[in-house]
Design a protein around this motif. Structure first.
Motif, mmCIF file in Angstrom:
data_model
loop_
_atom_site.group_PDB
_atom_site.id
_atom_site.type_symbol
_atom_site.label_atom_id
_atom_site.label_comp_id
_atom_site.label_asym_id
_atom_site.label_seq_id
_atom_site.Cartn_x
_atom_site.Cartn_y
_atom_site.Cartn_z
ATOM 1 N N LEU A 1 -6.564 5.920 0.277
ATOM 2 C CA LEU A 1 -7.150 5.513 -0.977
ATOM 3 C C LEU A 1 -8.646 6.116 -0.898
ATOM 4 O O LEU A 1 -8.797 6.646 -1.804
ATOM 5 N N PRO B 1 -4.776 -0.964 -5.125
ATOM 6 C CA PRO B 1 -5.758 0.023 -5.086
ATOM 7 C C PRO B 1 -6.953 -0.252 -6.063
ATOM 8 O O PRO B 1 -8.137 0.099 -5.512
ATOM 9 N N GLY C 1 0.940 -1.200 0.214
ATOM 10 C CA GLY C 1 0.004 0.046 -0.197
ATOM 11 C C GLY C 1 0.796 1.446 -0.134
ATOM 12 O O GLY C 1 0.678 2.091 -0.864
#
Length: 473
Positions: free
Chosen positions: A372, A458, A126
Motif C-alpha cells: 500500500l 486500503p 489485504g
C-alpha cells in the motif's frame, strides 16, 4: 418484698436464656422454697405474703418457663434461619464469583480469538484488495477474486459481530453524544442498500418525517448499526415486494424529541413460537434456518443490546408469509440550528522523501502494508519485532512508525516506551487486531499517536497515514 421479687423475676425474664427444663426447675424450686420458708414462720405469714402481692409473683413464676420456652424456640428458629441465610449467601457469593470468572474467561477468550482470527484475516483482505488492483487476464480469474472478496467481507462481518456482542455484554461499549444530521445519515444509508434491492427486484421505501429537527445529539454510529441490521435482515429474507423504513416523531419538548422507527417488509415472516427467541445469540427462526439465507443469528441480538444502551426496547409483529414489522422508540436531545459542516483545509500530499517504518511479526501483514505504501510512492523499512524497530529508529530518520502491539522479543508497548524515553515526538500508529476500547485507550495513553484495527481496508489505511504526514494547502 413482693415488689422486689417481681422486679427480680422481670429482670430474669429479660436476661436469662434457659431451656424449658432449666426454667421449670427454677420456678418449681422458687415456689417450693419460698412457700416453705414462709410456712415455717406460720401459716399467717404465707397468707399475708400472698395477699400483699406474692400471688402475682408465684403466678409470674408459673408463666416464667412458658415465656423462656417461647423465646428459646424463636431464638433457635432465628439462629437456624440466620445460619441457613449465611450458608446461602456464601453459596451465592461463590456463584457470583464463578459467574464473574466465567464472564472474564469468555471475554479473554473472545479477545484472544478475535486477535488470532483478525490477524490472518487482515492478510486475506489485504491480498484480495491488492489482487483486485492488478490486471487479471481472464474473466475466471476476476470471478475467483470477487468470490474471495465477498467471502472475506462476510467473514469480517461475522468476526466484527461477535466482537461487538462481546464488547456490549462486557460493558466495553459506551454511547457517545455528538450532533449529527439524521436526514443525511438516512440518505447515505439508503444508497448502500440500493444495489442489493435492485438485484432482488425489491422496492426500498424510506418514509421519513420532513419536519425532523436539523440536528440530533446522540450516537449516530450505533443508531446506524441498529437500522442497518434491521434493513439488512428485511432485505435478506424478502424475495418479492418491499422493505420500508418509517421514521416519525412521537413526542417533543423544548430539549428532547422521541422518534419512532419502524422497519417493515413483505418477506417470509416469523412464526409466533420463534419470535421471542430470535433476539438471542446464534438463534434463527425455523423458516430462516431452512432457507438458503443462513446467518449467525447475531444481528438481532446485537440490535437488542444496543437498544438497551439507548434505554429502549425492540418490538416485533410478524405473520408467516405476510412479512414482519420491527419497531422501537429512541429519545434524543435536539437543536433546530443547522449542523455546521467542516470544510477540508488541506489536500493530502505524499512526499517522496518521507520514510515509514512498518513493524509487524506477520509476514503477510508486512506485505500488505508495504505494498500500500509502495503504490503511493512512500519509502519504507520493515522490522519483525520491537527490539529491531528501536534499533532501526536509532540509526535512521523516519517520519512515521506503524507498530504492531503483540510481537515476540519486544512488544509494541515496550518499543514505543523506549522511543518516547529518548524524547522523540515521531507519530507512532498502533496496528492491532484488538478492537476493545480499553486496549485502544491503553495504547493512546502510552505514547501511541493513533490506532488502526486489523483487518483494515486500503482507504482506511491511507486516511490514517496521511493524517500524520505533512499536508500542503
Amino acid at each position: 418484698m413482693s415488689i422486689n421479687l417481681t422486679l427480680q423475676l422481670i429482670f430474669s425474664v429479660l436476661i436469662l436464656r434457659w431451656k424449658l427444663s432449666y426454667a421449670l426447675v427454677s420456678s418449681v424450686a422458687t415456689v417450693l422454697f419460698f412457700s416453705g420458708a414462709f410456712y415455717i414462720n406460720g401459716t399467717d405469714a404465707l397468707v399475708r405474703f400472698l395477699k400483699e402481692g406474692g400471688f402475682f409473683y408465684f403466678l409470674g413464676q408459673s408463666v416464667f418457663p412458658v415465656i423462656l420456652q417461647m423465646r428459646y424456640t424463636r431464638q433457635y428458629h432465628d439462629f437456624i434461619y440466620s445460619h441457613n441465610l449465611q450458608k446461602q449467601n456464601k453459596e451465592l457469593e461463590k456463584q457470583i464469583q464463578l459467574a464473574r470468572e466465567a464472564t472474564q474467561a469468555k471475554t479473554d477468550f473472545l479477545s484472544t480469538m478475535s486477535h488470532e482470527i483478525r490477524t490472518p484475516l487482515n492478510g486475506i483482505v489485504g491480498i484480495i484488495h491488492l489482487m483486485r488492483q492488478e490486471d487479471l487476464r481472464t474473466n475466471f480469474q476476476r470471478e475467483l477474486v470477487e468470490t474471495l472478496n465477498f467471502s472475506s467481507d462476510h467473514l469480517m462481518a461475522v468476526v466484527n459481530n461477535i466482537l461487538d456482542f462481546n464488547k456490549i455484554n462486557s460493558n466495553h461499549v459506551r454511547l457517545v453524544s455528538e450532533p449529527f444530521d439524521l436526514s443525511l445519515l438516512l440518505r447515505n444509508l439508503e444508497k448502500t442498500f440500493i444495489p442489493r434491492v435492485l438485484e432482488k427486484n425489491l422496492n426500498l421505501i424510506f418514509e421519513v418525517n420532513s419536519a425532523l429537527p436539523a440536528q440530533l445529539i446522540g450516537d449516530q454510529v450505533r443508531l446506524n448499526q441498529i437500522i442497518t441490521n434491521l434493513i439488512h435482515n428485511a432485505v435478506k429474507f424478502t424475495d418479492k415486494g418491499f422493505v420500508k423504513l418509517i421514521v416519525k416523531e412521537q413526542k417533543k419538548d423544548e430539549n428532547r424529541i422521541s422518534l419512532y422507527f419502524e422497519v417493515i417488509d413483505s418477506g417470509s415472516g416469523i412464526p409466533l413460537e420463534d419470535q421471542s427467541a430470535i433476539f438471542e445469540i446464534f438463534t434463527q427462526s425455523n423458516i430462516a434456518a431452512n432457507r438458503s439465507n443462513r446467518g449467525t443469528g447475531l444481528g438481532l441480538a446485537i440490535t437488542k443490546e444496543l437498544l438497551r444502551l439507548f434505554g429502549s426496547e425492540i418490538s416485533l409483529e410478524s405473520e408467516v408469509e405476510k412479512g414482519s414489522r420491527f419497531s422501537f422508540p429512541i429519545e434524543f436531545f435536539y437543536s433546530d440550528q443547522p449542523l455546521a459542516v467542516e470544510k477540508p483545509v488541506a489536500v493530502k500530499v505524499a512526499l517522496p522523501d518521507a520514510r515509514i517504518l512498518v513493524v509487524d511479526d506477520n509476514t503477510i501483514n508486512l506485505l500488505f502494508a508495504t505494498n500500500l505504501l509502495k503504490k503511493v510512492g512512500l519509502q519504507y523499512d520493515t522490522a519483525e519485532n520491537g527490539s529491531e524497530a528501536v534499533e532501526k529508529f536509532n540509526r535512521m530518520h523516519y517520519d512515521l512508525i506503524l507498530m504492531d502491539l503483540r510481537m515476540p522479543v519486544m512488544n509494541g508497548f515496550e518499543a514505543t516506551r523506549s522511543i518516547r524515553e529518548k524524547g522523540s515526538l515521531i507519530p507512532i500508529v498502533a496496528l492491532t487486531a484488538s478492537a476493545f476500547t480499553d486496549e485502544r485507550e491503553n495504547a493512546l495513553s502510552n505514547g501511541f499517536s493513533g490506532y488502526l484495527v486489523k483487518p483494515f481496508l486500503p482507504q482506511e489505511f491511507y486516511d490514517l497515514i496521511y493524517t500524520f504526514m505533512k499536508a500542503e494547502e
